[in-house]
Design a protein around this motif. Structure first.
Motif, PDB file in Angstrom:
ATOM      1  N   VAL A 235       0.844  -1.199   0.000  1.00  0.00           N
ATOM      2  CA  VAL A 235       0.000   0.000   0.000  1.00  0.00           C
ATOM      3  C   VAL A 235       0.871   1.238   0.000  1.00  0.00           C
ATOM      4  N   GLU A 240      -4.199   5.782   5.853  1.00  0.00           N
ATOM      5  CA  GLU A 240      -5.209   5.358   4.896  1.00  0.00           C
ATOM      6  C   GLU A 240      -4.755   4.115   4.142  1.00  0.00           C
ATOM      7  N   GLY A 241      -3.467   4.079   3.801  1.00  0.00           N
ATOM      8  CA  GLY A 241      -2.943   2.888   3.149  1.00  0.00           C
ATOM      9  C   GLY A 241      -3.042   1.666   4.044  1.00  0.00           C
ATOM     10  N   ALA A 243      -5.208   1.206   6.471  1.00  0.00           N
ATOM     11  CA  ALA A 243      -6.618   0.839   6.590  1.00  0.00           C
ATOM     12  C   ALA A 243      -7.068   0.027   5.393  1.00  0.00           C
ATOM     13  N   ASP A 244      -6.660   0.458   4.197  1.00  0.00           N
ATOM     14  CA  ASP A 244      -7.024  -0.271   2.988  1.00  0.00           C
ATOM     15  C   ASP A 244      -6.379  -1.648   2.952  1.00  0.00           C
ATOM     16  N   GLY A 245      -5.097  -1.718   3.343  1.00  0.00           N
ATOM     17  CA  GLY A 245      -4.419  -3.004   3.349  1.00  0.00           C
ATOM     18  C   GLY A 245      -5.064  -3.995   4.296  1.00  0.00           C
ATOM     19  N   ALA A 247      -8.202  -4.028   5.207  1.00  0.00           N
ATOM     20  CA  ALA A 247      -9.475  -4.433   4.623  1.00  0.00           C
ATOM     21  C   ALA A 247      -9.270  -5.540   3.599  1.00  0.00           C
ATOM     22  N   ARG A 248      -8.212  -5.448   2.834  1.00  0.00           N
ATOM     23  CA  ARG A 248      -7.922  -6.487   1.838  1.00  0.00           C
ATOM     24  C   ARG A 248      -7.577  -7.804   2.518  1.00  0.00           C
ATOM     25  N   THR A 266       1.072   3.114   9.363  1.00  0.00           N
ATOM     26  CA  THR A 266       0.348   2.090   8.604  1.00  0.00           C
ATOM     27  C   THR A 266      -0.348   1.120   9.552  1.00  0.00           C
ATOM     28  N   GLY A 269      -3.520   2.648  10.958  1.00  0.00           N
ATOM     29  CA  GLY A 269      -4.601   2.598   9.980  1.00  0.00           C
ATOM     30  C   GLY A 269      -5.238   1.225   9.927  1.00  0.00           C
ATOM     31  N   THR A 273      -9.364  -0.094  10.797  1.00  0.00           N
ATOM     32  CA  THR A 273     -10.225  -0.988  10.020  1.00  0.00           C
ATOM     33  C   THR A 273     -10.729  -2.136  10.881  1.00  0.00           C
TER      34      THR A 273
END
Length: 354
Positions: A235, A240-241, A243-245, A247-248, A266, A269, A273
């Motif tokens: 990410v 934010e990166g 959080a997205d990671g 989620a994946r 990181t 974040g 999530t």
């Protein structure tokens, strides 16, 4: 017939056992050059019958008392800490720090394009980003010493940490707790903060493997666990990166029981999530980061601490030593400062009761 080859400043520097920049300053009576070094350089120049060229004379000019610092993201915590330590060491030597921001690609390209006209400093410090071959040549054209802080950069004296060791400290902790399905959120944005491997651009003259990623694989292998690349997400730097990671990773058929994030922001974040998903940290999933960002203590994040300010301070000391002619010619080994595991409340054995 052609006459003998002209003796250059490089020849004088080699004979005196110093860098070309130090030889230039010594012949120009730079006040920061030690008396013994100045005498050695002058003896070498006399022995070789060296006659300074106009260009060499220009480079040797009087000292400016200023050190240029190249920094991608001065507003980020990691760079701010490096700058604090660096400034303290330079101030103690009566040297001023001049900051040049080299953040985005266009800004960076414009800076290096103008660089040869900027011979107005005594040294340059590169903060936690790698330089490509063109940038390396531009810096060399200044005729001054270059030092790196926050990681190994090209062929310069540098101060940093061993990213593989830091990653192993994090991973070995998770393995010791009993986790076998361990995910990793790696940071792949080369323009992010310089904390660790994600601060090294792909254009480095001597690219090094991503130490924190290699640590993930090595720790699993040593524990007899086959690395599962499905558990690795890459990410951009930041919360934010992360959080997205996370989620994946939660979207996998079999999510991990623990996650190693390449840095604390990181990791935080990722925790956001997890909490929004109704999961408990660390009871349902453990999270660990690297850096010991100030927010890590406030949020009770388990992490691997690195001495960021000390890296900046030591880089400043190397600059002062270089200006005094106390660094031998050639590439000094990278100085690696120690990291340490900081146990807090975001890691526990898998399935630990509330």
């Amino acid at each position: 017939m052609p006459g003998p080859p002209r003796v250059t400043l490089d020849d004088v520097a080699r004979r005196a056992g110093v860098s070309t920049a130090t030889a230039s300053r010594a012949l120009g009576d730079h006040p920061h050059v030690a008396a013994a070094t100045r005498a050695r350089v002058r003896e070498a120049a006399e022995a070789l019958d060296y006659v300074a060229s106009p260009e060499a004379t220009r480079l040797a000019g009087g000292p400016t008392g200023r050190v240029a610092v190249l920094v991608p993201h001065p507003s980020r915590w990691f760079f701010g800490e490096l700058l604090e330590g660096l400034e303290a060491a330079l101030r103690a030597a009566d040297l001023d720090l001049v900051i040049f921001r080299v953040g985005g690609p266009e800004e960076r390209a414009a800076f290096f394009a103008r660089l040869p006209a900027r011979r107005k400093v005594d040294a340059v410090v590169v903060l936690a980003f790698a330089v490509d071959e063109l940038e390396h040549a531009r810096l060399a054209s200044l005729g001054v010493d270059v030092v790196a802080a926050g990681g190994r950069v090209a062929s310069y004296p540098s101060v940093g940490i061993d990213d593989h060791v830091a990653g192993r400290q994090a991973m070995d902790h998770l393995v010791h707790l009993g986790h076998r399905r361990i995910g990793m959120i790696a940071v792949g944005d080369t323009q992010r903060s310089g904390a660790g491997p994600s601060g090294k651009d792909v254009g480095c003259l001597a690219p090094e493997p991503d130490g924190r990623t290699s640590a993930w694989r090595a720790a699993l292998g040593d524990a007899g666990i086959a690395p599962d690349d499905e558990l690795v997400v890459t990410v951009p730097w930041g919360g934010e990166g992360g959080a997205d990671g996370m989620a994946r990773l939660l979207g996998l058929r079999s999510p991990p029981t623990a996650v190693f994030a390449h840095d604390d922001e990181t990791a935080l974040g990722a925790i956001r999530t997890l909490r929004r998903a109704g999961l408990r940290v660390p009871e349902d999933l453990s999270v660990i980061g690297v850096d010991d960002h100030p927010l890590a203590a406030l949020t009770d994040l388990t992490t691997v601490a690195q001495p960021v300010r000390a890296q900046g301070r030591r880089a400043g000391e190397l600059v002062v030593a270089a200006l005094r002619g106390e660094l031998a010619d050639g590439l000094p080994p990278a100085e690696l400062l120690p990291t340490r595991l900081v146990l807090r409340g975001t890691t526990s054995p898998p399935g630990a009761p509330r």
